[in-house]
Design a protein around this motif. Structure first.
Motif, PDB file in Angstrom:
ATOM      1  N   PHE A 363     -43.862  38.468 -13.232  1.00 48.37           N
ATOM      2  CA  PHE A 363     -43.936  38.630 -11.779  1.00 48.37           C
ATOM      3  C   PHE A 363     -42.634  38.214 -11.093  1.00 48.37           C
ATOM      4  CE2 PHE A 363     -48.399  38.485 -12.934  1.00 48.37           C
ATOM      5  CZ  PHE A 363     -48.949  39.441 -12.108  1.00 48.37           C
ATOM      6  N   GLY A 364     -41.729  37.585 -11.839  1.00 50.70           N
ATOM      7  CA  GLY A 364     -40.480  37.133 -11.233  1.00 50.70           C
ATOM      8  C   GLY A 364     -39.282  37.966 -11.615  1.00 50.70           C
ATOM      9  N   THR A 383     -50.678  36.958   3.570  1.00 51.36           N
ATOM     10  CA  THR A 383     -50.905  37.627   2.290  1.00 51.36           C
ATOM     11  C   THR A 383     -49.613  37.568   1.488  1.00 51.36           C
ATOM     12  OG1 THR A 383     -52.516  39.127   3.294  1.00 51.36           O
ATOM     13  CG2 THR A 383     -51.625  39.741   1.151  1.00 51.36           C
ATOM     14  N   VAL A 384     -49.668  36.856   0.356  1.00 46.31           N
ATOM     15  CA  VAL A 384     -48.511  36.700  -0.526  1.00 46.31           C
ATOM     16  C   VAL A 384     -48.728  37.649  -1.704  1.00 46.31           C
ATOM     17  CG1 VAL A 384     -47.128  35.050  -1.829  1.00 46.31           C
ATOM     18  CG2 VAL A 384     -48.423  34.275   0.163  1.00 46.31           C
ATOM     19  N   THR A 385     -47.846  38.626  -1.893  1.00 42.32           N
ATOM     20  CA  THR A 385     -48.056  39.697  -2.868  1.00 42.32           C
ATOM     21  C   THR A 385     -47.116  39.551  -4.060  1.00 42.32           C
ATOM     22  OG1 THR A 385     -48.721  41.205  -1.095  1.00 42.32           O
ATOM     23  CG2 THR A 385     -48.143  42.189  -3.210  1.00 42.32           C
ATOM     24  N   PHE A 386     -47.718  39.340  -5.243  1.00 40.87           N
ATOM     25  CA  PHE A 386     -46.972  39.284  -6.499  1.00 40.87           C
ATOM     26  C   PHE A 386     -47.129  40.633  -7.203  1.00 40.87           C
ATOM     27  CE2 PHE A 386     -48.345  35.044  -5.470  1.00 40.87           C
ATOM     28  CZ  PHE A 386     -47.277  34.224  -5.795  1.00 40.87           C
ATOM     29  N   THR A 387     -46.039  41.144  -7.770  1.00 43.92           N
ATOM     30  CA  THR A 387     -46.092  42.426  -8.482  1.00 43.92           C
ATOM     31  C   THR A 387     -45.485  42.249  -9.871  1.00 43.92           C
ATOM     32  OG1 THR A 387     -45.874  43.617  -6.392  1.00 43.92           O
ATOM     33  CG2 THR A 387     -45.487  44.854  -8.419  1.00 43.92           C
ATOM     34  N   SER A 388     -46.244  42.615 -10.890  1.00 42.29           N
ATOM     35  CA  SER A 388     -45.783  42.464 -12.271  1.00 42.29           C
ATOM     36  C   SER A 388     -44.883  43.626 -12.656  1.00 42.29           C
ATOM     37  CB  SER A 388     -46.979  42.411 -13.226  1.00 42.29           C
ATOM     38  OG  SER A 388     -46.554  42.439 -14.574  1.00 42.29           O
ATOM     39  N   LYS A 389     -43.784  43.301 -13.324  1.00 43.59           N
ATOM     40  CA  LYS A 389     -42.892  44.357 -13.802  1.00 43.59           C
ATOM     41  C   LYS A 389     -43.512  45.106 -14.974  1.00 43.59           C
ATOM     42  CE  LYS A 389     -38.126  45.250 -15.245  1.00 43.59           C
ATOM     43  NZ  LYS A 389     -36.813  44.668 -15.605  1.00 43.59           N
ATOM     44  N   ALA A 390     -44.470  44.461 -15.652  1.00 42.66           N
ATOM     45  CA  ALA A 390     -45.065  45.076 -16.837  1.00 42.66           C
ATOM     46  C   ALA A 390     -45.878  46.309 -16.478  1.00 42.66           C
ATOM     47  CB  ALA A 390     -45.939  44.066 -17.568  1.00 42.66           C
ATOM     48  N   ASP A 391     -46.745  46.187 -15.457  1.00 41.32           N
ATOM     49  CA  ASP A 391     -47.619  47.309 -15.121  1.00 41.32           C
ATOM     50  C   ASP A 391     -47.506  47.756 -13.667  1.00 41.32           C
ATOM     51  OD1 ASP A 391     -48.853  45.239 -13.777  1.00 41.32           O
ATOM     52  OD2 ASP A 391     -50.558  45.098 -15.149  1.00 41.32           O
ATOM     53  N   GLY A 392     -46.678  47.058 -12.890  1.00 47.40           N
ATOM     54  CA  GLY A 392     -46.503  47.443 -11.490  1.00 47.40           C
ATOM     55  C   GLY A 392     -47.693  47.137 -10.607  1.00 47.40           C
ATOM     56  N   LYS A 393     -48.688  46.428 -11.163  1.00 44.16           N
ATOM     57  CA  LYS A 393     -49.896  46.144 -10.387  1.00 44.16           C
ATOM     58  C   LYS A 393     -49.714  44.857  -9.577  1.00 44.16           C
ATOM     59  CE  LYS A 393     -53.088  48.408 -13.593  1.00 44.16           C
ATOM     60  NZ  LYS A 393     -54.260  48.223 -14.497  1.00 44.16           N
ATOM     61  N   PRO A 394     -50.046  44.897  -8.279  1.00 42.02           N
ATOM     62  CA  PRO A 394     -49.911  43.694  -7.458  1.00 42.02           C
ATOM     63  C   PRO A 394     -51.153  42.810  -7.541  1.00 42.02           C
ATOM     64  CG  PRO A 394     -50.561  45.529  -6.083  1.00 42.02           C
ATOM     65  CD  PRO A 394     -50.423  46.067  -7.485  1.00 42.02           C
TER      66      PRO A 394
END
Length: 562
Positions: A363-364, A383-394
């Motif tokens: 996520f970083g 709303t704090v939104t984290f997005t994973s580089k692995a699957d692009g899912k927030p």
């Protein structure tokens, strides 16, 4: 009227056979049920329904607990769990059970410290869980995909926990013929282990270097020389590379500070205020009965308040327990004023994505202006939104106004006013960890611990034992007592933190002991209830705990018009 009969079948006696017992009463005459008879029948029917339901609920709770224990072991791995248990003083006392140490940790039963009279019963409990967990691991293909209801049915079909433990024994006996252990941990191939090392998000990428073939693995040592980097390739096989795995950087080494803070907050919340159950039954207790372990209790999960410039975490629906305050040392991009909280569903969902180091690091990898999670603000809701580089899912952390329904919790009262404090240096903290902390970990019985602060520092006395003194910079004089279990939980959570300095202790004899530590991303303040003086039985004080309930729902149209 019923008449007693003396008739006996004499032929049974004359032919040498034993007499068959017969009801001496004659034919029973049916009678109508009175209203009191019918009421007694209804009570029996109601009790049957309650007992059946509670028995079923108890089985379901036990099944889902076992499933969560299994998932915990699968998530963190046997090696990590064993290492953590050993750091707390647990010892592996069953060479044939790989999961024996993990079972002790999950049950919080240290077999090495068990009393002689309790050892056999505790050993049975620990071994049964270890065997059941081994069976779940070996047969996970049968149940991992099941939902909770289907898993409970599967659990019943296996004979519950005793059946799963028995299955382990049977599988182990069968496996011995092939020279295998039923609960042995599958060993990854060298190729798999090396591949995992290169998947570390903290890895650096540079242009290809002449003389090193593409796809080849090896070991490099380096030295900075001005604006150059001198690299020396070393000959190393896979075994050597794997042996160096412990020197690899943490996957979160270069992660943005906000990501490291949120992960630290979630880990600390679970350590100090784990999700548990309250002593409040979900269902009404029938008249004349008392609530016991067979009843379903309301959850006492951690409640995360966001207010007063900090995150404040305490149990829901529980009058006693630790209160944890976490004050971020990094800019999170929003104000923590107002009266807000993080609901349990949001917190659990975020926890599932950020707890694992490798998962969190993903996520970083795409920071936005230096932060991992941009913030959207609408009124008091953030709303704090984290997005994973692995699957692009927030995945979202939602901080919203404190409307919690009927749930209540506690925070520290503004009346908290310590009269004595002491600062333990890192060296003194290490001395405490190596001496008195071992006393806390060994004790099986909860008892009062006396903490005294004076001109010479701070001292700790377990029950009636002699005090253990530690030199420290102190201000003021005070003495308080706390329960051993409370102090142990606080210290088990604090001591592993990557502290930038020592520990600060602040004493308010009116109700609270504060223990404070700081890391690069946050300050942790753990509040432990002191004991009320002059009580025959140890009684935790609630004087400085402020009860927090839901805010009333505002009328949106009226508020907008105003």
């Amino acid at each position: 009227m019923l008449v007693k009969s003396e008739n006996v079948n004499s032929s049974a006696a004359t032919d040498g056979r034993a007499l068959v017992a017969r009801d001496p009463v004659g034919p029973e005459v049916p009678r109508a049920f009175t209203p009191s008879d019918e009421a007694e029948l209804r009570r029996l029917q109601d009790r049957h329904g309650i007992v059946t339901r509670l028995e079923g609920n108890a089985v379901r709770r036990r099944a889902l607990l076992l499933r969560d224990q299994h998932r915990f072991v699968q998530k963190y791995g046997v090696a990590s769990i064993n290492a953590y248990a050993e750091s707390l003083g647990f010892k592996h006392l069953a060479a044939t059970l790989v999961l024996h140490l993990g079972a002790q940790l999950l049950l919080n039963i240290n077999m090495q410290e068990a009393a002689e009279g309790e050892r056999d019963a505790l050993q049975h409990e620990v071994s049964q869980l270890a065997r059941a967990l081994a069976t779940l691991a070996a047969r996970k293909g049968e149940h991992d995909h099941l939902n909770d209801d289907a898993f409970v049915d599967w659990y019943r079909a296996q004979g519950r926990i005793s059946g799963l433990a028995k299955n382990y024994l049977e599988a182990n006996r069968a496996a011995k013929a092939d020279g295998k252990k039923a609960d042995s941990v599958p060993t990854k191939t060298p190729d798999e282990q090396v591949a995992e090392m290169f998947d570390n998000p903290a890895a650096l990428e540079i242009d290809a270097v002449a003389g090193i073939a593409s796809g080849q693995e090896g070991v490099l040592i380096f030295r900075h020389e001005g604006d150059k980097l001198r690299l020396i390739p070393l000959t190393a096989n896979k075994a050597t590379i794997i042996g160096l795995a412990g020197y690899a950087p943490c996957p979160l080494t270069a992660a943005p500070a906000d990501l490291r803070f949120y992960r630290a907050m979630l880990l600390a919340g679970a350590a100090f205020v784990p999700d548990e159950t309250s002593d409040i039954p979900i269902e009404d207790v029938p008249e004349g009965d008392v609530a016991n372990d067979s009843y379903d209790m309301l959850p006492a999960y951690g409640m995360y308040l966001v207010e007063r410039g900090r995150f404040s975490i305490a149990h829901a629906r529980r009058d006693d327990g630790l209160i944890l305050e976490i004050i971020p040392s990094v800019d999170l991009g929003y104000s923590m004023k107002g009266e807000c909280f993080i609901d349990n569903f949001t917190r659990r969902r975020l926890n599932g994505r950020l707890v694992g180091e490798a998962d969190a690091a993903l996520f970083g990898l795409n920071p936005v202006e230096g932060v991992a999670a941009p913030v959207t603000i609408a009124g008091q809701t953030k709303t704090v939104t984290f997005t994973s580089k692995a699957d692009g899912k927030p995945v979202n952390l939602i901080i919203k106004p404190r409307q919690m329904g009927t749930v209540w919790t506690y925070r520290v009262s503004p009346a908290f006013a310590p009269i004595a404090s002491v600062i333990m240096s890192p060296e003194t903290v290490a001395a405490f960890d190596g001496s008195f902390m071992k006393v806390l970990l060994r004790q099986q019985k909860d008892r009062a611990v006396t903490i005294t602060v004076g001109s010479k520092g701070i001292s700790f006395a377990n029950g009636k034992a002699a005090a253990a003194p530690f030199d420290a910079d102190a201000q003021g004089d005070a003495k308080v007592q706390v329960m051993l279990d409370d102090l142990r939980r606080a210290m088990v959570g604090l001591l592993p933190l990557p502290m930038t300095d020592g520990l600060t202790w602040q004493l308010d004899p009116n109700g609270l002991l504060l223990i404070e530590a700081a890391t690069e991303v946050a300050t942790y303040r753990v509040f432990v209830q002191t004991l009320e003086p002059n009580r025959e039985q140890p009684t935790r004080s609630r004087a400085l705990r402020e009860r927090v309930q839901s805010l009333p729902k505002s009328d949106a149209p009226a508020a907008a018009a105003a």
